[in-house]
Write a protein that holds these residues in place. Structure first.
Motif, short mmCIF file in Angstrom:
data_model
loop_
_atom_site.label_atom_id
_atom_site.label_comp_id
_atom_site.label_asym_id
_atom_site.label_seq_id
_atom_site.Cartn_x
_atom_site.Cartn_y
_atom_site.Cartn_z
N GLY B 98 0.81 -1.22 0.00
CA GLY B 98 0.00 0.00 0.00
C GLY B 98 0.83 1.26 0.00
O GLY B 98 0.35 2.35 0.19
N LEU B 99 2.14 1.11 -0.20
CA LEU B 99 3.02 2.28 -0.21
C LEU B 99 2.97 3.00 -1.54
O LEU B 99 3.23 4.19 -1.61
CB LEU B 99 4.47 1.86 0.03
CG LEU B 99 4.83 1.36 1.42
CD1 LEU B 99 6.26 0.86 1.42
CD2 LEU B 99 4.67 2.45 2.44
N TYR B 100 2.64 2.27 -2.54
CA TYR B 100 2.84 2.79 -3.86
C TYR B 100 1.55 3.18 -4.54
O TYR B 100 0.51 3.22 -3.92
CB TYR B 100 3.66 1.78 -4.68
CG TYR B 100 4.98 1.50 -4.02
CD1 TYR B 100 5.95 2.49 -3.95
CD2 TYR B 100 5.22 0.28 -3.41
CE1 TYR B 100 7.14 2.26 -3.29
CE2 TYR B 100 6.41 0.04 -2.74
CZ TYR B 100 7.37 1.03 -2.70
OH TYR B 100 8.54 0.81 -2.04
N GLU B 101 1.65 3.50 -5.79
CA GLU B 101 0.52 4.13 -6.45
C GLU B 101 -0.71 3.24 -6.44
O GLU B 101 -0.64 2.03 -6.58
CB GLU B 101 0.87 4.50 -7.89
CG GLU B 101 1.20 3.34 -8.79
CD GLU B 101 2.70 3.16 -8.90
OE1 GLU B 101 3.42 3.40 -7.91
OE2 GLU B 101 3.15 2.77 -9.98
N GLN B 102 -1.83 3.91 -6.30
CA GLN B 102 -3.11 3.23 -6.36
C GLN B 102 -3.71 3.44 -7.74
O GLN B 102 -3.61 4.52 -8.32
CB GLN B 102 -4.06 3.78 -5.28
CG GLN B 102 -3.56 3.49 -3.88
CD GLN B 102 -4.59 3.83 -2.84
OE1 GLN B 102 -5.79 3.68 -3.03
NE2 GLN B 102 -4.13 4.29 -1.69
N TYR B 103 -4.35 2.40 -8.24
CA TYR B 103 -5.04 2.48 -9.52
C TYR B 103 -6.54 2.50 -9.23
O TYR B 103 -7.05 1.59 -8.57
CB TYR B 103 -4.67 1.27 -10.37
CG TYR B 103 -3.22 1.25 -10.77
CD1 TYR B 103 -2.26 0.70 -9.92
CD2 TYR B 103 -2.80 1.80 -11.97
CE1 TYR B 103 -0.93 0.69 -10.26
CE2 TYR B 103 -1.47 1.79 -12.33
CZ TYR B 103 -0.53 1.24 -11.47
OH TYR B 103 0.79 1.24 -11.81
N PHE B 104 -7.20 3.52 -9.72
CA PHE B 104 -8.60 3.73 -9.40
C PHE B 104 -9.51 3.28 -10.54
O PHE B 104 -9.16 3.36 -11.72
CB PHE B 104 -8.86 5.21 -9.14
CG PHE B 104 -8.40 5.68 -7.79
CD1 PHE B 104 -7.08 6.04 -7.58
CD2 PHE B 104 -9.29 5.73 -6.72
CE1 PHE B 104 -6.65 6.46 -6.32
CE2 PHE B 104 -8.87 6.16 -5.47
CZ PHE B 104 -7.55 6.52 -5.27
N GLY B 105 -10.69 2.86 -10.16
CA GLY B 105 -11.75 2.62 -11.13
C GLY B 105 -12.42 3.93 -11.50
O GLY B 105 -12.07 4.99 -10.97
N PRO B 106 -13.39 3.89 -12.42
CA PRO B 106 -14.04 5.11 -12.91
C PRO B 106 -15.02 5.73 -11.92
O PRO B 106 -15.42 6.87 -12.09
CB PRO B 106 -14.77 4.64 -14.17
CG PRO B 106 -15.02 3.20 -13.93
CD PRO B 106 -13.86 2.70 -13.13
N GLY B 107 -15.37 4.97 -10.88
CA GLY B 107 -16.30 5.50 -9.89
C GLY B 107 -17.75 5.12 -10.16
O GLY B 107 -18.14 4.87 -11.31
N THR B 108 -18.53 5.03 -9.09
CA THR B 108 -19.97 4.83 -9.17
C THR B 108 -20.65 6.00 -8.47
O THR B 108 -20.40 6.24 -7.29
CB THR B 108 -20.40 3.52 -8.48
OG1 THR B 108 -19.84 2.41 -9.17
CG2 THR B 108 -21.93 3.40 -8.46
N ARG B 109 -21.48 6.70 -9.22
CA ARG B 109 -22.25 7.79 -8.61
C ARG B 109 -23.54 7.20 -8.09
O ARG B 109 -24.41 6.82 -8.86
CB ARG B 109 -22.53 8.86 -9.66
CG ARG B 109 -23.49 9.95 -9.22
CD ARG B 109 -22.86 10.94 -8.29
NE ARG B 109 -21.76 11.67 -8.90
CZ ARG B 109 -20.98 12.52 -8.25
NH1 ARG B 109 -21.18 12.74 -6.95
NH2 ARG B 109 -20.02 13.15 -8.85
N LEU B 110 -23.64 7.09 -6.76
CA LEU B 110 -24.82 6.50 -6.11
C LEU B 110 -25.72 7.60 -5.57
O LEU B 110 -25.26 8.48 -4.84
CB LEU B 110 -24.40 5.58 -4.96
CG LEU B 110 -25.53 5.03 -4.08
CD1 LEU B 110 -26.41 4.08 -4.89
CD2 LEU B 110 -24.98 4.32 -2.85
N THR B 111 -26.98 7.52 -5.93
CA THR B 111 -27.99 8.44 -5.38
C THR B 111 -29.00 7.61 -4.62
O THR B 111 -29.56 6.64 -5.16
CB THR B 111 -28.71 9.21 -6.50
OG1 THR B 111 -27.73 9.95 -7.25
CG2 THR B 111 -29.72 10.19 -5.91
N VAL B 112 -29.21 7.97 -3.36
CA VAL B 112 -30.21 7.29 -2.53
C VAL B 112 -31.36 8.26 -2.30
O VAL B 112 -31.17 9.36 -1.77
CB VAL B 112 -29.62 6.82 -1.19
CG1 VAL B 112 -30.67 6.05 -0.38
CG2 VAL B 112 -28.40 5.95 -1.41
N THR B 113 -32.56 7.85 -2.72
CA THR B 113 -33.71 8.75 -2.61
C THR B 113 -34.68 8.30 -1.53
O THR B 113 -34.65 7.15 -1.08
CB THR B 113 -34.47 8.82 -3.94
OG1 THR B 113 -34.94 7.51 -4.27
CG2 THR B 113 -33.56 9.30 -5.07
#
Lengths: 111, 113
Positions: B98-113
């Motif tokens: 966990g010292l080194y670079e992290q690779y991220f996903g595109p993300g999930t935009r969650l809306t809770v109504t």
């Protein structure tokens, strides 16, 4: 608590100038600092890592410095271009081995 | 290239529903992370995992749980979604400790109504 702080105000720079972003850390001494770029609606992308025993690191038009006395890292983009417009995040690992991020600085390069 | 994928880009759920967010990485990374990102608060770590079937709480684990049954897959579960869990959720993976670079996903935009 251990924190990473970045200037939350947006930075507006004229194309061709050098952009300088600041990352300050408090209440701990990180072994390294990382810089990421994030475009709207996308995940961050890793750019550079600098260790505490490195004063400076370069990658193409990017330069990062690490000043353990000031508890600060500076991120420079030379010859800035509109395509450099994004939010830039600073990150490190806390003493509890958790990754902490700053809230990011939004950079806008105007033509 | 390292690829981290997330099951949905946008998700709309109702209060009280059980929500599953899936993340898959294809680089045999040991470490996987779940963050949420909110304006002005930056990225906050929810849970992370350094190995299969292993999980550690991050800074804001309340209301969430995770599952890592296979090395490449890390799931975030909202047992009973609430409106204050409306956010952008980002998954990441990294090699080593966990010292080194992290690779991220595109993300999930969650809306809770």
């Amino acid at each position: 608590s251990q924190k990473i702080e970045q200037n939350s105000e947006a930075l507006n720079i004229q194309e061709g100038k050098t952009a300088t972003l600041t990352c300050n850390y408090t209440n701990y001494s990180p072994a390294y600092l990382q810089w990421y770029r994030q475009d709207p609606g996308r995940g961050p992308v890793f750019l550079l890592l600098i260790r505490e025993n490195e004063k400076e690191k370069r990658k193409e038009r990017l330069k990062v410095t690490f000043d353990t006395t000031l508890k600060q890292s500076l991120f420079h983009i030379t010859a800035s271009q509109p395509a450099d417009s994004a939010t830039y995040l600073c990150a490190s690992r806390s003493s509890a081995s958790k990754i902490i991020f700053g809230s990011g600085t939004r950079l806008s390069i105007r033509p | 290239d390292v690829k981290v994928t997330q099951s949905s880009r946008y998700l709309v759920k109702r209060t009280g529903e059980k929500v599953f967010l899936e993340c898959v990485q294809d680089m045999d990374h040991e470490n996987m992370f779940w963050y949420r990102q909110d304006p002005g608060l930056g990225l906050r770590l929810i849970y992370f995992s350094y190995d299969v079937k292993m999980k550690e709480k991050g800074d804001i684990p309340e209301g969430y749980s995770v599952s890592r049954e296979k090395k490449e897959r890390f799931s975030l579960i909202l047992e009973s979604a609430s409106t204050n869990q409306t956010s952008m959720y980002l998954c990441a993976s990294s090699d080593g400790g966990g010292l080194y670079e992290q690779y991220f996903g595109p993300g999930t935009r969650l809306t809770v109504t």
